[in-house]
Design an enzyme around this catalytic site. Structure first.
Site, mmCIF file in Angstrom:
data_model
loop_
_atom_site.group_PDB
_atom_site.id
_atom_site.type_symbol
_atom_site.label_atom_id
_atom_site.label_comp_id
_atom_site.label_asym_id
_atom_site.label_seq_id
_atom_site.Cartn_x
_atom_site.Cartn_y
_atom_site.Cartn_z
ATOM 1 N N SER A 133 44.139 46.795 45.056
ATOM 2 C CA SER A 133 43.733 46.385 43.716
ATOM 3 C C SER A 133 44.960 46.210 42.821
ATOM 4 O O SER A 133 45.824 45.380 43.116
ATOM 5 C CB SER A 133 42.745 47.401 43.153
ATOM 6 O OG SER A 133 42.098 46.910 42.010
ATOM 7 N N ASP A 292 33.208 41.271 45.149
ATOM 8 C CA ASP A 292 34.383 41.737 44.417
ATOM 9 C C ASP A 292 34.800 40.658 43.429
ATOM 10 O O ASP A 292 34.994 39.498 43.832
ATOM 11 C CB ASP A 292 35.518 42.027 45.409
ATOM 12 C CG ASP A 292 36.786 42.566 44.764
ATOM 13 O OD1 ASP A 292 36.799 42.784 43.541
ATOM 14 O OD2 ASP A 292 37.766 42.774 45.495
ATOM 15 N N HIS A 322 34.521 45.875 46.227
ATOM 16 C CA HIS A 322 35.809 46.331 45.715
ATOM 17 C C HIS A 322 35.923 47.850 45.815
ATOM 18 O O HIS A 322 35.010 48.589 45.455
ATOM 19 C CB HIS A 322 36.012 45.907 44.257
ATOM 20 C CG HIS A 322 37.394 46.168 43.771
ATOM 21 N ND1 HIS A 322 38.439 45.304 44.036
ATOM 22 C CD2 HIS A 322 37.936 47.211 43.102
ATOM 23 C CE1 HIS A 322 39.552 45.800 43.521
ATOM 24 N NE2 HIS A 322 39.271 46.962 42.954
#
Length: 352
Positions: A133, A292, A322
């Site tokens: 991320s 996501d 995610h």
């Protein structure tokens, strides 16, 4: 289940050594890090791989000390026989961009000195950066910026980017629209992370929420986030491309100019560079998930890297969401986290 619930479950721990892994809390060039090393000593002629890891959390949350990251680091040590360096970069707020980037870059530069690598029995030709991320964003940015470093002794062999953030210009790509209300990372939360990474001024959050934060100063770089060009057609779904509005953030000229420079800075948005800045990058592993908001950030970066001639392994999880990789400990231990970890570890074994 929201990201704050996950953060609560994945509490911070004080990492301790065990029979297989030695854990040391230390500072490198003034930045807090956790160093994970195999307990078994390397032989005189046996040099190990090394992975420098940056945790996720939108530059605002998270820590290498969280139990999922601790478990992942130990897995890399034992399965890859690698030295793992997890970086505790400073978070926003109060530390806005580029503080987090500068912290991780200082650590990487320091660690890549031949004398430092030798101290930890690391092969200078087998070092990678990785992150998930926001950490994937930092890993991609570091990989790019290291190419510009004069006299660098050691080059990275690989970069492994797990559902990375790659651009701040268009927050209305198909994946942002499709997954705007999807746990763990809603569109509103990702916009909040982006805005707080740059400033505490709420005007930016409001502009980003309506995708009207671009200005004449950023408009020339919108070509690099044109998803009708860089996103594989299968992911266009029912959405039609329209370029983001050029309205700009409301506020004083100084704020607008500073934010425009931040949006387009490749240290924040590594997708916003010409092909010439990508061609000499190390081989890449990119993981993306269907559910996501950041899916298309990763997919477009894969497209750009491959077009520039970079060797890329792309793994897309049709049922992935995610943050899935971090659901690796009880009571949120998911099968998909195990699959992702196994595939990620196998790539590191084969490519580092």
């Amino acid at each position: 289940m929201g990201v704050m619930y996950f953060i609560t479950l994945a509490e911070e721990i004080a990492p301790v050594s065990d029979k297989h892994v030695k854990v040391t809390e230390m500072k490198l060039d003034g930045v807090d890090v956790l160093l994970y090393e195999p307990k078994q000593q390397a032989g005189d002629h046996d040099l190990r791989r090394a992975i420098i890891y940056f945790h996720g959390g939108g530059w605002c949350l998270g820590s290498s000390r969280m139990s999922p990251y601790d478990l992942l680091a130990r897995t890399m040590v034992t399965e890859v026989d690698a030295v793992v360096l997890s970086v505790e970069y400073r978070l926003a707020p109060p530390h806005h961009f580029p503080v987090a980037y500068e912290d991780v870059y200082r650590v990487v530069k320091h660690f890549l000195q031949k004398g430092v690598l030798a101290q930890y029995s690391v092969d200078p030709e087998r070092v990678a950066v990785s992150g998930d991320s926001a950490g994937g964003n930092l890993a991609a940015a570091v990989s790019q910026q290291l190419q510009k470093e004069p006299g660098l002794q050691v080059k990275l062999k690989a970069q492994a980017l797990l559902y990375p953030v790659t651009q701040a210009l268009d927050l209305n790509t198909p994946s942002y629209q499709q997954n705007q209300d999807m746990p763990i990372l809603t569109r509103t939360l990702m916009v909040r992370f982006w805005s707080e990474y740059f400033t505490s001024d709420k005007a930016l959050f409001r502009a980003m929420m309506t995708n009207t934060h671009n200005s004449p100063e950023t408009s020339s770089l919108l070509k690099f986030v044109n998803w009708s060009t860089f996103l594989p057609e299968a992911y266009h779904r029912k959405y039609n491309y329209s370029a983001p509005a050029i309205d700009g953030v409301k506020g004083g000229a100084a704020l607008k100019n500073r934010l425009s420079r931040s949006f387009t800075d490749p240290r924040a948005s590594p997708l916003l560079v010409p092909d010439s800045a990508l061609r000499s990058l190390p081989k890449a592993y990119v993981l993306t998930c269907e559910y996501d908001v950041l899916r298309d950030d990763g997919l477009m970066y894969v497209t750009r890297l491959r077009a520039a001639g970079v060797e890329v392994t792309h793994e897309h999880y049709d049922t992935g969401f995610h943050g899935a990789l971090m659901f690796n400990t009880w009571p949120t231990e998911f099968l998909i986290a195990r699959r992702m970890t196994d595939n990620y570890i196998e790539w590191l074994k084969q490519n580092l």
